[in-house]
Design an enzyme around this catalytic site. Structure first.
Site, PDB file in Angstrom:
ATOM      1  N   TYR A 123      -0.944  -0.249  10.356  1.00 57.68           N
ATOM      2  CA  TYR A 123      -1.277  -0.632   9.111  1.00 57.68           C
ATOM      3  C   TYR A 123       0.098  -0.163   8.055  1.00 57.68           C
ATOM      4  CZ  TYR A 123      -3.314  -0.766   4.269  1.00 57.68           C
ATOM      5  OH  TYR A 123      -3.633  -1.011   3.142  1.00 57.68           O
ATOM      6  N   SER A 126       0.891  -1.148  -0.021  1.00 59.41           N
ATOM      7  CA  SER A 126      -0.055  -0.021  -0.050  1.00 59.41           C
ATOM      8  C   SER A 126       0.881   1.158   0.098  1.00 59.41           C
ATOM      9  CB  SER A 126      -0.808   0.183   1.310  1.00 59.41           C
ATOM     10  OG  SER A 126      -1.352   1.236   1.321  1.00 59.41           O
TER      11      SER A 126
HETATM   12  N1  LIG Z   1      -8.528  -0.648  -1.270  1.00 62.66           N
HETATM   13  C1  LIG Z   1      -7.748   0.358  -1.350  1.00 62.66           C
HETATM   14  O1  LIG Z   1      -7.899   1.446  -0.845  1.00 62.66           O
HETATM   15  C2  LIG Z   1      -6.173  -0.478  -0.738  1.00 62.66           C
HETATM   16  C3  LIG Z   1      -5.360   0.734  -0.877  1.00 62.66           C
HETATM   17  C4  LIG Z   1      -3.967  -0.026  -0.442  1.00 62.66           C
HETATM   18  C5  LIG Z   1      -3.991  -1.155  -0.297  1.00 62.66           C
HETATM   19  N2  LIG Z   1      -4.850  -2.158  -0.499  1.00 62.66           N
HETATM   20  C6  LIG Z   1      -4.727  -3.681   0.036  1.00 62.66           C
HETATM   21  O2  LIG Z   1      -5.195  -4.240  -0.952  1.00 62.66           O
HETATM   22  C7  LIG Z   1      -5.337  -5.647  -0.333  1.00 62.66           C
HETATM   23  C8  LIG Z   1      -6.800  -5.918  -0.693  1.00 62.66           C
HETATM   24  O3  LIG Z   1      -7.586  -5.158  -0.064  1.00 62.66           O
HETATM   25  P1  LIG Z   1      -8.802  -4.793  -0.721  1.00 62.66           P
HETATM   26  O4  LIG Z   1      -9.032  -3.216  -0.809  1.00 62.66           O
HETATM   27  O5  LIG Z   1      -9.323  -5.540  -1.838  1.00 62.66           O
HETATM   28  O6  LIG Z   1     -10.224  -4.894   0.478  1.00 62.66           O
HETATM   29  P2  LIG Z   1     -11.170  -5.888   0.659  1.00 62.66           P
HETATM   30  O7  LIG Z   1     -12.340  -5.838  -0.458  1.00 62.66           O
HETATM   31  O8  LIG Z   1     -11.759  -5.843   2.189  1.00 62.66           O
HETATM   32  O9  LIG Z   1     -10.460  -7.436   0.393  1.00 62.66           O
HETATM   33  C9  LIG Z   1      -9.511  -7.831   1.523  1.00 62.66           C
HETATM   34  C10 LIG Z   1      -9.473  -9.283   1.485  1.00 62.66           C
HETATM   35  O10 LIG Z   1      -8.514  -9.681   2.474  1.00 62.66           O
HETATM   36  C11 LIG Z   1      -9.122 -10.888   3.176  1.00 62.66           C
HETATM   37  N3  LIG Z   1      -8.626 -11.023   4.523  1.00 62.66           N
HETATM   38  C12 LIG Z   1      -8.642 -10.109   5.354  1.00 62.66           C
HETATM   39  N4  LIG Z   1      -8.196 -10.580   6.546  1.00 62.66           N
HETATM   40  C13 LIG Z   1      -7.953 -12.043   6.387  1.00 62.66           C
HETATM   41  C14 LIG Z   1      -7.663 -13.050   7.185  1.00 62.66           C
HETATM   42  N5  LIG Z   1      -7.246 -12.979   8.461  1.00 62.66           N
HETATM   43  N6  LIG Z   1      -7.447 -14.203   6.588  1.00 62.66           N
HETATM   44  C15 LIG Z   1      -8.045 -14.474   5.240  1.00 62.66           C
HETATM   45  N7  LIG Z   1      -8.380 -13.356   4.376  1.00 62.66           N
HETATM   46  C16 LIG Z   1      -8.531 -12.056   4.908  1.00 62.66           C
HETATM   47  C17 LIG Z   1     -10.693 -10.630   2.943  1.00 62.66           C
HETATM   48  O11 LIG Z   1     -11.333 -11.857   3.107  1.00 62.66           O
HETATM   49  P3  LIG Z   1     -12.514 -12.422   4.222  1.00 62.66           P
HETATM   50  O12 LIG Z   1     -12.889 -11.151   4.693  1.00 62.66           O
HETATM   51  O13 LIG Z   1     -13.104 -13.350   3.402  1.00 62.66           O
HETATM   52  O14 LIG Z   1     -11.496 -13.083   5.086  1.00 62.66           O
HETATM   53  C18 LIG Z   1     -10.776  -9.861   1.828  1.00 62.66           C
HETATM   54  O15 LIG Z   1     -10.814 -11.088   0.689  1.00 62.66           O
HETATM   55  C19 LIG Z   1      -4.926  -5.583   0.985  1.00 62.66           C
HETATM   56  O16 LIG Z   1      -3.812  -6.103   1.380  1.00 62.66           O
HETATM   57  C20 LIG Z   1      -5.187  -4.090   1.227  1.00 62.66           C
HETATM   58  O17 LIG Z   1      -4.441  -3.523   2.505  1.00 62.66           O
HETATM   59  C21 LIG Z   1      -6.109  -1.625  -0.482  1.00 62.66           C
END
Ligand SMILES: NC(=O)c1ccc[n+]([C@@H]2O[C@H](COP(=O)([O-])OP(=O)(O)OC[C@H]3O[C@@H](n4cnc5c(N)ncnc54)[C@H](OP(=O)(O)O)[C@@H]3O)[C@@H](O)[C@H]2O)c1
Length: 257
Positions: free
Chosen positions: A155, A141
């Protein structure tokens, strides 16, 4: 780009960036294992992939639990017979001030979910990736590069650590022909605000505000981050290792405050 006969393990594939990547890879004929805790959401993603011609292996697992991590790697390799690509994408955001009583719980949760799990899964997947001369894409991120709000430090530390780990791993894996890279998204519309307590209007307002902080004046769709992940996982990126791909609409460029 073709992923025919390539086996891809994606953590955090039940929504957002991981789900978008799974669907894109299904279109490209990959064999996919999708991991998450939420069975309903994972099965929805599975159906979308199946409709594109690829039925994924669905693994319900919590990446913060060691026994689940061992199981998710073993199940993938047992089912498909090999592993070509590991996508360490699972992650979550929780805030905690350094003055808060529970800060160490928040810190441990962030480190366990966003960093320790990636190190552990990489360790268990290493011999399979060396065998296939595969690759790893981590999802970090821009929060690990700059400062949004101080209460987000846990984070940020976890994502800064993931970027450092990516480069160390890239160096160590390089002699074995395995590439390791990290994508650093900026604000991207996913389910990541679901635990924020905001209603739909509140979330839309939050995305609008974040978009206003980027140079291009917008946030990303999950699909756009998935495009970069798929590129890095493909043979098109065969000369790329140890790289950090910032995909943030120029947010870091503009300055975070
Ligand atoms: N969206 C943004 O603005 C943004 C920006 C920078 C970085 N990111 C990064 O992108 C990645 C994906 O996030 P996203 O934005 O797509 O959010 P999201 O839609 O909330 O997806 C997060 C995913 O991580 C899984 N997860 C979380 N904790 C977990 C655990 N303990 N065990 C297994 N699975 C887990 C969730 O699955 P379950 O809930 O089914 O467990 C979900 O599939 C993350 O690493 C996040 O930090 C996102």
């Amino acid at each position: 780009m073709c992923f025919k006969n390539k086996v891809v393990l994606i953590t955090g594939a039940s929504s957002g960036i991981g789900a978008a990547t799974a669907i894109k890879l299904a279109k490209l004929s990959a064999k996919i294992a999708i991991v998450g805790r939420n069975k309903t959401k994972l099965l929805n993603v599975s159906v979308k992939c199946e409709n594109l011609g690829t039925k994924p292996l669905v693994i319900i697992a919590d990446v913060t639990k060691d026994e689940d991590v061992v199981r998710l790697v073993n199940e993938t390799v047992t089912y498909f017979g090999k592993l070509d690509v590991l996508l360490n994408n699972a992650g979550s955001v929780f805030r905690g001030s350094i003055f808060a009583d529970n800060v160490i719980n928040v810190f441990d949760m962030m480190m366990n979910t966003n960093l320790r799990s990636a190190v552990h899964i990489t360790n268990l997947a290493a011999k399979h990736l060396v065998e296939s001369k595969g690759c790893i894409v981590n999802v970090g991120s821009i929060g690990g590069r700059g400062f949004f709000v101080p209460e987000n430090f846990s984070y940020g530390v976890s994502k800064a650590g993931l970027e450092y780990f990516t480069k160390s791993a890239a160096l160590e894996f390089s002699s074995k022909g395995v590439r390791v890279n990290v994508v650093l998204p900026g604000p991207t519309i996913t389910d990541c605000l679901d635990s924020s307590g905001l209603d739909e209007d509140g979330k839309a307002e939050q995305w609008r505000k974040l978009g206003g902080k980027t140079a291009l004046g917008k946030v990303s769709e999950a699909d756009e981050i998935a495009d970069v992940i798929v590129f890095l996982a493909s043979d098109k990126a065969k000369s790329v290792t140890g790289a950090s791909y910032v995909v943030d609409n120029g947010m870091l460029l503009k300055g975070l405050n």
